[in-house]
Motif scaffolding. Sequence first.
Motif, PDB file in Angstrom:
ATOM      1  N   GLU A 148       0.825  -1.205   0.000  1.00 32.96           N
ATOM      2  CA  GLU A 148       0.000   0.000   0.000  1.00 32.96           C
ATOM      3  C   GLU A 148       0.858   1.253   0.000  1.00 32.96           C
ATOM      4  OE1 GLU A 148      -3.749   0.022   2.265  1.00 32.96           O
ATOM      5  OE2 GLU A 148      -3.103  -1.916   3.088  1.00 32.96           O
ATOM      6  N   THR A 149       2.134   1.097  -0.282  1.00 32.36           N
ATOM      7  CA  THR A 149       3.044   2.244  -0.423  1.00 32.36           C
ATOM      8  C   THR A 149       3.762   2.121  -1.759  1.00 32.36           C
ATOM      9  OG1 THR A 149       4.789   1.043   0.764  1.00 32.36           O
ATOM     10  CG2 THR A 149       3.367   2.490   2.069  1.00 32.36           C
ATOM     11  N   VAL A 150       3.001   2.235  -2.840  1.00 31.59           N
ATOM     12  CA  VAL A 150       3.600   2.129  -4.177  1.00 31.59           C
ATOM     13  C   VAL A 150       4.607   3.252  -4.395  1.00 31.59           C
ATOM     14  CG1 VAL A 150       3.084   2.159  -6.642  1.00 31.59           C
ATOM     15  CG2 VAL A 150       1.545   0.988  -5.065  1.00 31.59           C
ATOM     16  N   SER A 151       4.318   4.408  -3.837  1.00 31.86           N
ATOM     17  CA  SER A 151       5.219   5.558  -3.963  1.00 31.86           C
ATOM     18  C   SER A 151       5.362   6.217  -2.593  1.00 31.86           C
ATOM     19  CB  SER A 151       4.685   6.561  -4.988  1.00 31.86           C
ATOM     20  OG  SER A 151       5.543   7.675  -5.113  1.00 31.86           O
ATOM     21  N   VAL A 152       6.600   6.369  -2.144  1.00 30.84           N
ATOM     22  CA  VAL A 152       6.881   6.947  -0.825  1.00 30.84           C
ATOM     23  C   VAL A 152       7.819   8.134  -1.015  1.00 30.84           C
ATOM     24  CG1 VAL A 152       7.830   6.527   1.467  1.00 30.84           C
ATOM     25  CG2 VAL A 152       6.632   4.697   0.265  1.00 30.84           C
ATOM     26  N   ARG A 153       7.495   9.210  -0.287  1.00 33.09           N
ATOM     27  CA  ARG A 153       8.337  10.410  -0.324  1.00 33.09           C
ATOM     28  C   ARG A 153       8.663  10.820   1.104  1.00 33.09           C
ATOM     29  NH1 ARG A 153       6.893  15.844  -3.815  1.00 33.09           N
ATOM     30  NH2 ARG A 153       8.554  17.198  -3.016  1.00 33.09           N
ATOM     31  N   CYS A 154       9.928  11.118   1.365  1.00 32.97           N
ATOM     32  CA  CYS A 154      10.343  11.472   2.728  1.00 32.97           C
ATOM     33  C   CYS A 154      11.524  12.424   2.660  1.00 32.97           C
ATOM     34  CB  CYS A 154      10.696  10.219   3.521  1.00 32.97           C
ATOM     35  SG  CYS A 154      12.196   9.406   2.940  1.00 32.97           S
ATOM     36  N   LEU A 156      15.370  13.840   4.405  1.00 34.42           N
ATOM     37  CA  LEU A 156      16.615  13.262   4.911  1.00 34.42           C
ATOM     38  C   LEU A 156      16.517  12.996   6.404  1.00 34.42           C
ATOM     39  CD1 LEU A 156      19.428  15.335   3.145  1.00 34.42           C
ATOM     40  CD2 LEU A 156      18.901  12.916   2.809  1.00 34.42           C
ATOM     41  N   GLY A 157      17.035  11.851   6.819  1.00 35.38           N
ATOM     42  CA  GLY A 157      17.081  11.517   8.230  1.00 35.38           C
ATOM     43  C   GLY A 157      15.794  10.972   8.807  1.00 35.38           C
ATOM     44  N   GLU A 158      14.720  10.924   8.020  1.00 38.75           N
ATOM     45  CA  GLU A 158      13.444  10.423   8.527  1.00 38.75           C
ATOM     46  C   GLU A 158      13.388   8.898   8.436  1.00 38.75           C
ATOM     47  OE1 GLU A 158      10.309  12.221   6.353  1.00 38.75           O
ATOM     48  OE2 GLU A 158      10.796  14.283   6.976  1.00 38.75           O
ATOM     49  N   PRO A 159      12.707   8.229   9.382  1.00 38.09           N
ATOM     50  CA  PRO A 159      12.498   6.784   9.246  1.00 38.09           C
ATOM     51  C   PRO A 159      11.497   6.499   8.140  1.00 38.09           C
ATOM     52  CG  PRO A 159      11.337   7.629  11.167  1.00 38.09           C
ATOM     53  CD  PRO A 159      12.142   8.772  10.631  1.00 38.09           C
ATOM     54  N   VAL A 160      11.703   5.394   7.414  1.00 44.52           N
ATOM     55  CA  VAL A 160      10.867   5.059   6.260  1.00 44.52           C
ATOM     56  C   VAL A 160      10.339   3.638   6.410  1.00 44.52           C
ATOM     57  CG1 VAL A 160      10.769   4.913   3.747  1.00 44.52           C
ATOM     58  CG2 VAL A 160      12.304   6.543   4.826  1.00 44.52           C
ATOM     59  N   LEU A 161       9.059   3.467   6.115  1.00 44.32           N
ATOM     60  CA  LEU A 161       8.442   2.141   6.101  1.00 44.32           C
ATOM     61  C   LEU A 161       7.993   1.834   4.684  1.00 44.32           C
ATOM     62  CD1 LEU A 161       7.273  -0.368   7.573  1.00 44.32           C
ATOM     63  CD2 LEU A 161       5.130   0.921   7.806  1.00 44.32           C
ATOM     64  N   LEU A 162       8.551   0.771   4.091  1.00 44.69           N
ATOM     65  CA  LEU A 162       8.158   0.302   2.768  1.00 44.69           C
ATOM     66  C   LEU A 162       7.271  -0.920   2.969  1.00 44.69           C
ATOM     67  CD1 LEU A 162      11.549   0.661   0.864  1.00 44.69           C
ATOM     68  CD2 LEU A 162       9.747   2.359   1.203  1.00 44.69           C
ATOM     69  N   ASP A 163       5.985  -0.744   2.729  1.00 53.23           N
ATOM     70  CA  ASP A 163       5.006  -1.780   3.046  1.00 53.23           C
ATOM     71  C   ASP A 163       5.087  -2.951   2.072  1.00 53.23           C
ATOM     72  OD1 ASP A 163       2.579  -2.814   4.380  1.00 53.23           O
ATOM     73  OD2 ASP A 163       1.631  -2.388   2.439  1.00 53.23           O
ATOM     74  N   CYS A 164       5.054  -4.167   2.603  1.00 52.64           N
ATOM     75  CA  CYS A 164       4.989  -5.389   1.798  1.00 52.64           C
ATOM     76  C   CYS A 164       4.428  -6.498   2.679  1.00 52.64           C
ATOM     77  CB  CYS A 164       6.371  -5.777   1.260  1.00 52.64           C
ATOM     78  SG  CYS A 164       6.360  -7.295   0.251  1.00 52.64           S
ATOM     79  N   ARG A 165       3.323  -7.088   2.241  1.00 50.75           N
ATOM     80  CA  ARG A 165       2.696  -8.183   2.981  1.00 50.75           C
ATOM     81  C   ARG A 165       2.352  -9.304   2.012  1.00 50.75           C
ATOM     82  NH1 ARG A 165      -1.947  -4.604   5.009  1.00 50.75           N
ATOM     83  NH2 ARG A 165      -1.025  -3.207   3.471  1.00 50.75           N
TER      84      ARG A 165
END
Length: 410
Positions: A148-154, A156-165
């Motif tokens: 549900e995160t086909v495209s993620v924008r963040c 510098l220095g931020e934590p990132v969650l790339l969704d995959c189930r």
Amino acid sequence: MAHIGTLRTLALIMMSCWIQAGSGGGCPPLECWFVREKPGEGLKHERTLLHVRTSPDGRSEETLAEPPSSDVVPDRVYHVTGLSGQTPPADVQWAASLTDSALSPAHLQAEWMSATILGLDGGLALSTVARAATATIHPHVVLSVLTETVSVRCGLGEPVLLDCRFWADPSSPLSAGGFAVEWRYQFRGQGRLVLAYDGKTDRLAPGPQEGAALDFAGLHAAGNASLVLQEAEARHSGTYVCAVHLPHLLAQVTVELEVVEPPSLSISPSPLPLAAPGQVLSVRCEASGFTPLPLELSWEFLGADGAPAALGEASLSGHREAWDGTYSQSSLLQLDTSALGRGGGLVCVARHRGGTRRSKVALEVIGFSTPSIQDSMAMVGMALLLYGIITLAFRNIAGSDGARPKEKDQ
């Protein structure tokens, strides 16, 4: 990564041929495309011919002598051999434990279909592998992978969650053989392994990317294969592939990550020196710490009324890449003060995907030959004030001189 994709393609083609060929015989020549990507050139497609045989001596002299089509390059004619009733080993070492036996299970004898579904708003992607028993038209899903995160924008220095189930049919014999998960990174034709995990043996592949992690408890309990990047860096921008392996099956989804950081601006010299009318000042604006490219730098002048006015063209340097993958760039303005009145505010404007940034310094111009309206009003006011002071002083002096003779007469 290109070799892995080629091996997977060949494995699927051979499995199709084995199902068609049964215990003997071979497959007709298969025409397909050989696709490769080169940095700066994009994707290149070449027509390819595959001769697939199910036994080492299954290819006749006739087939050997058969010329390829006129649009098939001779270097793109391949002869592939696979033994009937067997499957090739896993093409990645962290999934090798899923196919310990070279013999294919009877469960594979069926019609297999795959589908990739994208949400209309681009917020969801689903990849499924379905099985339909021979001579039936009712497939059921064996493996599905969702993000549900086909495209993620963040930033510098931020934590990132790339969704995959993922979900695997527990009634399928393939589910009992375990699973493996791999995350790969791709950018401009180059790729690398981020993290790989063999769920059957509970082992991580050597050399996972620093700062990348999985929730292993959630992975086993609920199929949560989401990737966590503890601190986003500029080099993390690109495409991430989440691939889930079951024995003899593979499904994957892709996630686009873009790390965006606007620039920090500084103007030099600061503060600006006092300038005379017609003097030319060299002013530099430095933009640093931004990603990605490009960046647009311009100059504005704020007059007494506060309205911005665009200044002339300035020279722009090339961008420079720092050790952390961010960029810097500078703009040099030759500022002619002859048309700027008594001065105002000089503003450097940076327009970037991360937002617009401004930096301002004060400019003061002195030594005009003709006074402004404000100066004239000030001088009139000062003249009136001086006139009043002089008149009052004169009256006081005159009054005191007239009083002295009267005192002498008494």
